[in-house]
Motif scaffolding. Structure first.
Motif, PDB file in Angstrom:
ATOM      1  N   ALA A   1       0.801  -1.206   0.000  1.00 33.70           N
ATOM      2  CA  ALA A   1       0.000   0.000   0.000  1.00 33.70           C
ATOM      3  C   ALA A   1       0.832   1.254   0.000  1.00 33.70           C
ATOM      4  O   ALA A   1       1.287   1.691   1.037  1.00 33.70           O
ATOM      5  CB  ALA A   1      -0.884   0.008   1.241  1.00 33.70           C
ATOM      6  N   GLY A   2       0.995   1.846  -1.147  1.00 32.05           N
ATOM      7  CA  GLY A   2       1.713   3.101  -1.163  1.00 32.05           C
ATOM      8  C   GLY A   2       0.933   4.245  -0.544  1.00 32.05           C
ATOM      9  O   GLY A   2       1.507   5.122   0.086  1.00 32.05           O
ATOM     10  N   ASP A   3      -0.368   4.221  -0.711  1.00 29.08           N
ATOM     11  CA  ASP A   3      -1.164   5.358  -0.246  1.00 29.08           C
ATOM     12  C   ASP A   3      -2.374   4.934   0.593  1.00 29.08           C
ATOM     13  O   ASP A   3      -3.379   5.628   0.628  1.00 29.08           O
ATOM     14  CB  ASP A   3      -1.623   6.199  -1.430  1.00 29.08           C
ATOM     15  CG  ASP A   3      -2.509   5.402  -2.375  1.00 29.08           C
ATOM     16  OD1 ASP A   3      -2.604   4.163  -2.194  1.00 29.08           O
ATOM     17  OD2 ASP A   3      -3.104   6.009  -3.271  1.00 29.08           O
ATOM     18  N   ALA A   4      -2.290   3.800   1.249  1.00 28.68           N
ATOM     19  CA  ALA A   4      -3.415   3.323   2.057  1.00 28.68           C
ATOM     20  C   ALA A   4      -3.561   4.147   3.334  1.00 28.68           C
ATOM     21  O   ALA A   4      -2.614   4.773   3.802  1.00 28.68           O
ATOM     22  CB  ALA A   4      -3.225   1.855   2.424  1.00 28.68           C
ATOM     23  N   THR A   5      -4.756   4.109   3.893  1.00 29.62           N
ATOM     24  CA  THR A   5      -5.039   4.772   5.154  1.00 29.62           C
ATOM     25  C   THR A   5      -4.985   3.758   6.286  1.00 29.62           C
ATOM     26  O   THR A   5      -5.505   2.648   6.157  1.00 29.62           O
ATOM     27  CB  THR A   5      -6.442   5.403   5.118  1.00 29.62           C
ATOM     28  OG1 THR A   5      -6.529   6.264   3.991  1.00 29.62           O
ATOM     29  CG2 THR A   5      -6.723   6.190   6.388  1.00 29.62           C
ATOM     30  N   VAL A   6      -4.356   4.151   7.392  1.00 27.32           N
ATOM     31  CA  VAL A   6      -4.251   3.302   8.574  1.00 27.32           C
ATOM     32  C   VAL A   6      -4.985   3.997   9.710  1.00 27.32           C
ATOM     33  O   VAL A   6      -4.684   5.150  10.027  1.00 27.32           O
ATOM     34  CB  VAL A   6      -2.774   3.068   8.961  1.00 27.32           C
ATOM     35  CG1 VAL A   6      -2.662   2.130  10.148  1.00 27.32           C
ATOM     36  CG2 VAL A   6      -1.981   2.526   7.766  1.00 27.32           C
ATOM     37  N   GLY A   7      -5.940   3.289  10.324  1.00 30.12           N
ATOM     38  CA  GLY A   7      -6.718   3.852  11.423  1.00 30.12           C
ATOM     39  C   GLY A   7      -6.474   3.091  12.712  1.00 30.12           C
ATOM     40  O   GLY A   7      -6.389   1.860  12.705  1.00 30.12           O
ATOM     41  N   PHE A   8      -6.341   3.825  13.804  1.00 29.30           N
ATOM     42  CA  PHE A   8      -6.116   3.205  15.118  1.00 29.30           C
ATOM     43  C   PHE A   8      -6.467   4.226  16.193  1.00 29.30           C
ATOM     44  O   PHE A   8      -6.576   5.429  15.916  1.00 29.30           O
ATOM     45  CB  PHE A   8      -4.666   2.731  15.272  1.00 29.30           C
ATOM     46  CG  PHE A   8      -3.649   3.794  14.979  1.00 29.30           C
ATOM     47  CD1 PHE A   8      -3.185   4.637  15.973  1.00 29.30           C
ATOM     48  CD2 PHE A   8      -3.172   3.976  13.679  1.00 29.30           C
ATOM     49  CE1 PHE A   8      -2.249   5.636  15.691  1.00 29.30           C
ATOM     50  CE2 PHE A   8      -2.234   4.962  13.393  1.00 29.30           C
ATOM     51  CZ  PHE A   8      -1.780   5.794  14.401  1.00 29.30           C
ATOM     52  N   LEU A   9      -6.628   3.727  17.391  1.00 30.26           N
ATOM     53  CA  LEU A   9      -6.917   4.611  18.512  1.00 30.26           C
ATOM     54  C   LEU A   9      -5.639   5.350  18.896  1.00 30.26           C
ATOM     55  O   LEU A   9      -4.618   4.717  19.189  1.00 30.26           O
ATOM     56  CB  LEU A   9      -7.444   3.794  19.693  1.00 30.26           C
ATOM     57  CG  LEU A   9      -8.035   4.594  20.844  1.00 30.26           C
ATOM     58  CD1 LEU A   9      -9.288   5.350  20.398  1.00 30.26           C
ATOM     59  CD2 LEU A   9      -8.367   3.661  22.012  1.00 30.26           C
ATOM     60  N   GLY A  10      -5.682   6.655  18.860  1.00 29.63           N
ATOM     61  CA  GLY A  10      -4.511   7.448  19.191  1.00 29.63           C
ATOM     62  C   GLY A  10      -4.319   7.574  20.694  1.00 29.63           C
ATOM     63  O   GLY A  10      -5.210   7.230  21.479  1.00 29.63           O
TER      64      GLY A  10
END
Ligand SMILES: [Zn+2]
Length: 137
Positions: free
Chosen positions: A104-113
């Motif tokens: 993934a060159g431009d994928a989005t990663v989501g997580f609890l900050g």
């Protein structure tokens, strides 16, 4: 940016399948491929601690198994809970950042900050100087 909030419930569900008797940190990951399909993974620990597998890489393996080498990552959500079921701020580890970059060159990663809010960032910002095997070997 490919949003990850719709993947979060899938990541939560995957975390409930985690095998985490040593850390007691139950992690789930759910990703959306470029094809639009979703795949999940959970962490799988081992008594030989260093061979444990992270949820993100387990989800990537599920996606590659289903879609083959053409798999490309669009977005991934990561959820983590402690032994009391409380959500924990857990971004991808270094090894998983490298694994995510591979697909993934431009994928989005989501997580609890760390501030308790859902955080979405691009893969490139998580690993600005990631390893890429040179092609002219
Ligand atoms: Zn990891």
């Amino acid at each position: 940016m490919n949003h990850t909030t719709s993947l979060r419930p899938l990541a939560d569900a995957a975390s409930r399948q985690a095998y985490a008797p040593y850390s007691r940190l139950h992690v789930g990951a759910a990703l959306r491929s470029a094809s639009g399909a979703t795949y999940s993974g959970c962490n799988v620990e081992n008594g030989s601690l260093s061979i444990g597998l992270c949820a993100e890489r387990a989800a990537i393996a599920a996606a590659v198994l289903a879609e083959g080498p053409a798999f490309r990552l669009s977005a991934i959500a990561i959820s983590a809970f402690n032994s009391h079921g409380r959500a924990m701020p857990v971004p991808p580890c270094g090894a998983c950042r490298q694994a995510l970059q591979e697909f993934a060159g431009d994928a989005t990663v989501g997580f609890l900050g760390g501030d308790g809010s859902w955080t979405e960032v691009g893969v490139e910002s998580l690993l600005p100087h990631g390893f890429v095997l040179p092609e002219d070997l």
